[in-house]
Write a protein that holds these residues in place. Structure first.
Motif, short mmCIF file in Angstrom:
data_model
loop_
_atom_site.label_atom_id
_atom_site.label_comp_id
_atom_site.label_asym_id
_atom_site.label_seq_id
_atom_site.Cartn_x
_atom_site.Cartn_y
_atom_site.Cartn_z
N GLU A 178 48.19 50.50 53.92
CA GLU A 178 48.98 49.43 53.32
C GLU A 178 50.48 49.62 53.52
OE1 GLU A 178 49.57 50.36 48.61
OE2 GLU A 178 47.66 49.49 49.20
N GLN A 179 50.91 50.82 53.84
CA GLN A 179 52.33 51.04 54.11
C GLN A 179 52.76 50.45 55.46
OE1 GLN A 179 54.65 52.20 51.99
NE2 GLN A 179 52.96 52.13 50.50
N TYR A 180 51.78 50.09 56.28
CA TYR A 180 52.07 49.55 57.61
C TYR A 180 51.54 48.13 57.81
CZ TYR A 180 53.13 54.41 58.59
OH TYR A 180 53.70 55.68 58.54
N ALA A 181 50.51 47.73 57.03
CA ALA A 181 49.82 46.48 57.34
C ALA A 181 49.75 45.50 56.17
CB ALA A 181 48.40 46.78 57.84
N SER A 182 50.32 45.83 55.03
CA SER A 182 50.34 44.88 53.91
C SER A 182 51.37 43.78 54.18
CB SER A 182 50.70 45.59 52.61
OG SER A 182 52.01 46.13 52.69
N VAL B 156 25.85 35.25 52.99
CA VAL B 156 25.97 36.52 53.73
C VAL B 156 25.74 37.67 52.75
CG1 VAL B 156 27.46 37.96 55.15
CG2 VAL B 156 27.62 35.47 55.31
N LYS B 157 24.78 38.53 53.05
CA LYS B 157 24.43 39.62 52.13
C LYS B 157 25.30 40.85 52.30
CE LYS B 157 19.59 38.51 51.14
NZ LYS B 157 18.22 39.05 51.13
N ASP B 158 25.79 41.07 53.52
CA ASP B 158 26.57 42.28 53.79
C ASP B 158 27.89 41.90 54.46
OD1 ASP B 158 24.48 44.61 53.34
OD2 ASP B 158 23.44 43.03 54.45
N PHE B 159 28.99 42.11 53.74
CA PHE B 159 30.30 41.80 54.32
C PHE B 159 31.37 42.65 53.66
CE2 PHE B 159 30.11 38.92 50.69
CZ PHE B 159 31.41 38.87 50.22
N ILE B 160 32.52 42.68 54.31
CA ILE B 160 33.69 43.39 53.81
C ILE B 160 34.78 42.36 53.53
CG2 ILE B 160 35.47 45.11 54.34
CD1 ILE B 160 32.68 46.30 54.03
N CYS B 161 35.51 42.55 52.45
CA CYS B 161 36.62 41.67 52.12
C CYS B 161 37.88 42.51 51.96
CB CYS B 161 36.32 40.91 50.82
SG CYS B 161 37.61 39.76 50.30
N LEU B 162 38.97 42.06 52.57
CA LEU B 162 40.27 42.70 52.39
C LEU B 162 41.29 41.64 52.00
CD1 LEU B 162 38.99 44.15 55.25
CD2 LEU B 162 40.90 45.66 54.72
N THR B 163 42.21 42.01 51.13
CA THR B 163 43.30 41.11 50.78
C THR B 163 44.63 41.81 51.07
OG1 THR B 163 43.31 41.83 48.46
CG2 THR B 163 42.00 39.89 49.01
N PHE B 164 45.57 41.03 51.59
CA PHE B 164 46.86 41.54 52.03
C PHE B 164 47.96 40.93 51.17
CE2 PHE B 164 43.92 42.11 55.39
CZ PHE B 164 44.33 43.22 56.11
N GLY B 165 48.65 41.77 50.42
CA GLY B 165 49.72 41.30 49.55
C GLY B 165 50.71 42.42 49.35
N THR B 166 51.03 42.73 48.08
CA THR B 166 51.90 43.86 47.79
C THR B 166 51.33 45.13 48.41
OG1 THR B 166 52.50 42.81 45.69
CG2 THR B 166 53.02 45.15 45.94
N GLY B 167 50.01 45.28 48.33
CA GLY B 167 49.29 46.35 49.01
C GLY B 167 48.14 45.75 49.80
N ILE B 168 47.12 46.56 50.05
CA ILE B 168 45.89 46.06 50.68
C ILE B 168 44.72 46.48 49.80
CG2 ILE B 168 44.33 46.19 52.66
CD1 ILE B 168 46.74 46.78 54.42
N GLY B 169 43.95 45.51 49.36
CA GLY B 169 42.77 45.80 48.57
C GLY B 169 41.52 45.56 49.37
#
Length: 293
Positions: free
Chosen positions: A176-180, A122-135
């Protein structure tokens, strides 16, 4: 080639050996003790490196905005005090003599998923990680998009609640204050009085509790609020959701059931999946990058 790979998060430092086939072994995890600050963490990393023999490369995935070309932490919130400006690559190479590569943890995870995981091909994608914050990380035309100062993709600090909860970045109402994962933990404790971590929340005896289930569902609604803004901005074909808590199938299933009903029709082609490599994505991503040095 023997690569010693690290993943420095707000809660734990994970590390292990990676070989030329990108197989991880001898995996370990220790508390980050993040509040002790950046210098403490890097000293701890150096102590670990010195316990190993015949290491050819050091690869570090870390929280914070990172100039990977020079191995410098451009900016870090107060989750890790005194980390901003730290010349991680220079400090480690001067101390150990081992070539070192440093990258933001979510950029590293996105690279890992692009090379070996759920975003292969996949050439175009978004990645998010959920932990202490959201990256966040942005892959465009097969490459990471980092912005002017290597800081693009700070999705955890998009504003989802104007004038809302104070954030470690100095702003208010950040995603991240609501969804991490940390936000979920705080919300469950507020309702039940129980100090449960993310894994414990999804154990059957807790997950079946109507009060906790309501908190989880409300938290997933918060995730969807941020995801919709990101999808409308980038119109990606794929969104990869990572972090240990995203191993819970219920989260992705409920996002799928709800978000497509809310998106405009021209954005509904997006596929939302969990990270295939789990917590190893970042270490595999930086190991891949350092192998090219």
């Amino acid at each position: 080639m023997r690569i010693l790979a690290f993943d420095i998060g707000g809660t734990n430092i994970k590390y292990g050996l990676c070989d030329e086939t990108f197989h991880l072994s001898e995996m370990h995890s220790i508390p980050t003790d993040a509040k002790k600050g950046g210098q403490y963490i890097i000293n701890k990393v150096i102590e670990i490196i010195e316990q190993f023999e015949n290491i050819d490369r050091v690869a570090i995935s870390t929280a914070g905005q990172v100039d990977s070309e020079n191995g410098i932490v451009v900016y870090s919130t107060d989750n890790i005090p005194y980390y901003t400006g730290m010349m991680v690559k220079k400090i480690i190479e001067n101390k150990t003599g081992i070539p070192t590569y440093v990258e933001n943890d979510v950029n590293a995870a996105a690279t890992g998923e692009a090379m070996f995981g759920s975003a292969r091909g996949v050439k175009d994608f978004i990645c998010l990680t959920f932990g202490t914050g959201i990256g966040g990380a942005i892959f465009l035309n097969g490459k990471l998009y980092k912005g002017v100062d290597s800081s693009a993709g700070e999705f955890g600090h998009i504003i989802t609640h104007a004038g809302g909860r104070p954030c470690t970045c100095g702003g208010e109402g950040c995603f991240e204050q609501y969804a991490s994962a940390s936000a979920l933990v705080r919300a469950v404790e507020k309702v039940t009085g129980k100090e449960l971590n993310g894994f414990e929340i999804f154990r059957e005896e807790n997950f079946s509790n109507p009060e906790i289930r309501h908190v989880i569902d409300s938290w997933i609604d918060e995730i969807i609020i941020g995801l919709k803004s990101i999808i409308y901005t980038f119109n990606p074909s794929l969104v990869v959701l990572g972090g240990g808590i995203m191993n819970e199938d219920y989260i992705i299933e409920l996002i799928d059931r709800k978000i497509y009903k809310q998106l405009m029709s021209s954005y509904k082609k997006v596929n939302i999946v969990k990270a295939e490599l789990g917590n190893n994505a970042g270490m595999l991503g930086v190991s891949y990058e350092v192998s090219k040095l």
